[in-house]
Scaffold this motif. Sequence first.
Motif, PDB file in Angstrom:
ATOM      1  N   CYS A  67       0.884  -1.319  -0.040  1.00  0.00           N
ATOM      2  CA  CYS A  67      -0.275   0.078  -0.075  1.00  0.00           C
ATOM      3  C   CYS A  67       0.620   1.613   0.109  1.00  0.00           C
ATOM      4  O   CYS A  67       0.673   2.154  -0.721  1.00  0.00           O
ATOM      5  CB  CYS A  67      -1.148  -0.178   1.434  1.00  0.00           C
ATOM      6  SG  CYS A  67      -2.059  -1.318   0.848  1.00  0.00           S
ATOM      7  N   LYS A  68       2.053   1.143   0.917  1.00  0.00           N
ATOM      8  CA  LYS A  68       2.889   2.437   1.112  1.00  0.00           C
ATOM      9  C   LYS A  68       3.354   2.876  -0.473  1.00  0.00           C
ATOM     10  O   LYS A  68       3.463   3.784  -1.241  1.00  0.00           O
ATOM     11  CB  LYS A  68       3.992   1.989   1.989  1.00  0.00           C
ATOM     12  CG  LYS A  68       4.702   3.138   2.056  1.00  0.00           C
ATOM     13  CD  LYS A  68       5.212   3.371   3.242  1.00  0.00           C
ATOM     14  CE  LYS A  68       6.437   4.512   3.264  1.00  0.00           C
ATOM     15  NZ  LYS A  68       7.390   3.884   4.585  1.00  0.00           N
ATOM     16  N   GLU A  69       3.852   1.645  -1.443  1.00  0.00           N
ATOM     17  CA  GLU A  69       4.492   1.895  -2.511  1.00  0.00           C
ATOM     18  C   GLU A  69       3.664   1.931  -3.876  1.00  0.00           C
ATOM     19  O   GLU A  69       3.855   3.266  -4.720  1.00  0.00           O
ATOM     20  CB  GLU A  69       5.011  -0.052  -2.909  1.00  0.00           C
ATOM     21  CG  GLU A  69       5.747  -0.075  -4.218  1.00  0.00           C
ATOM     22  CD  GLU A  69       5.474  -1.261  -5.058  1.00  0.00           C
ATOM     23  OE1 GLU A  69       6.531  -1.140  -5.906  1.00  0.00           O
ATOM     24  OE2 GLU A  69       5.759  -2.142  -3.686  1.00  0.00           O
ATOM     25  N   LYS A  70       2.251   1.693  -3.515  1.00  0.00           N
ATOM     26  CA  LYS A  70       0.953   2.197  -4.356  1.00  0.00           C
ATOM     27  C   LYS A  70       0.655   3.988  -4.375  1.00  0.00           C
ATOM     28  O   LYS A  70      -0.844   3.700  -4.976  1.00  0.00           O
ATOM     29  CB  LYS A  70       0.080   0.763  -4.165  1.00  0.00           C
ATOM     30  CG  LYS A  70       0.788  -0.683  -4.684  1.00  0.00           C
ATOM     31  CD  LYS A  70       2.018  -0.710  -6.112  1.00  0.00           C
ATOM     32  CE  LYS A  70       2.616  -2.234  -6.111  1.00  0.00           C
ATOM     33  NZ  LYS A  70       2.662  -1.777  -7.202  1.00  0.00           N
ATOM     34  N   ASN A  71       1.060   3.940  -3.156  1.00  0.00           N
ATOM     35  CA  ASN A  71       0.147   5.617  -2.664  1.00  0.00           C
ATOM     36  C   ASN A  71      -1.823   4.511  -2.530  1.00  0.00           C
ATOM     37  O   ASN A  71      -2.705   6.209  -2.629  1.00  0.00           O
ATOM     38  CB  ASN A  71       0.088   5.926  -4.166  1.00  0.00           C
ATOM     39  CG  ASN A  71       0.185   8.291  -3.580  1.00  0.00           C
ATOM     40  OD1 ASN A  71       0.016   8.118  -2.054  1.00  0.00           O
ATOM     41  ND2 ASN A  71      -0.698   8.925  -4.142  1.00  0.00           N
ATOM     42  N   VAL A  72      -1.971   3.884  -1.385  1.00  0.00           N
ATOM     43  CA  VAL A  72      -2.506   3.906  -0.924  1.00  0.00           C
ATOM     44  C   VAL A  72      -3.033   3.187   0.525  1.00  0.00           C
ATOM     45  O   VAL A  72      -1.647   3.358   1.010  1.00  0.00           O
ATOM     46  CB  VAL A  72      -3.368   2.410  -2.068  1.00  0.00           C
ATOM     47  CG1 VAL A  72      -4.376   1.543  -0.727  1.00  0.00           C
ATOM     48  CG2 VAL A  72      -3.345   1.947  -2.958  1.00  0.00           C
TER      49      VAL A  72
END
Length: 259
Positions: free
Chosen positions: A60-65
């Motif tokens: 989620c952090k990587e995908k801006n979620v």
Amino acid sequence: MENVKKTDLSDKLTILIAAKADSEDRLTNLKITLDYINYHFDVPIILSEQDETPKLDNICKEKNVKHIFFETSDFFNRQKGVNICAKKALTPVIAHYDADILLKPQQINAAVKTILNKSADIVYPYDGHFYDIPKHYHKQIAETKNLNCVNLKECYLFNSHSVGGVVIFDRKHYWKCGGANENFKGLGYEDNEIYGRFKKLDSKIVRTQWPLYHLTHVRKDTSYDHNPYLELNKRESLRIRDLSKEQLLADIADWNWLK
């Protein structure tokens, strides 16, 4: 991969995903799905994870979620998960969005426009055809962010009148009709219950064109065919179905997740 201009829906639509990482397939499909959405849209995505320890926070952090972790050893409750996300949404339109579903961008755009124009309270952003996409297509979809490579004749048609996968709502109307029914456990019957309940409450329901694409995966605890609570879900679905409109409204008034 061709350059495609993103559609800015940042102030219009929020994607709501309830997830549990019960296999490597689930993780891979979630990455493909998030990358695909982020490639085509500027849109907030909220993901709620139910598990004993978080497994999706880094993705989620990587995908801006936005990641919401709900620590529990209970059986996966998808409806609670999407409600948790919906309570954080600020946009006028929200979408229940399974973690392994892809649609043509036009389908999402048409659905959001239809709701914002007050032509519908709920939109199923596909024509009812729910196709299972074999794994040999997944890599190409991940690389191209395009569904044109998929030959639907090679895909299994799960359902030609599906009401699951992705459902897009007017956010105020969603809560007016009770949100997602958290009396369900896991998957099975909850999509049909939403359709029947919202229809009974005089919702304007429409569909868009084209089919829905489901990334195939191994089927474990979070799949309906491995759900030990299917009979419980069936009973709840039939209970709601058999209520009159007035009885249903009284029932919803007692739902504790709305308080």
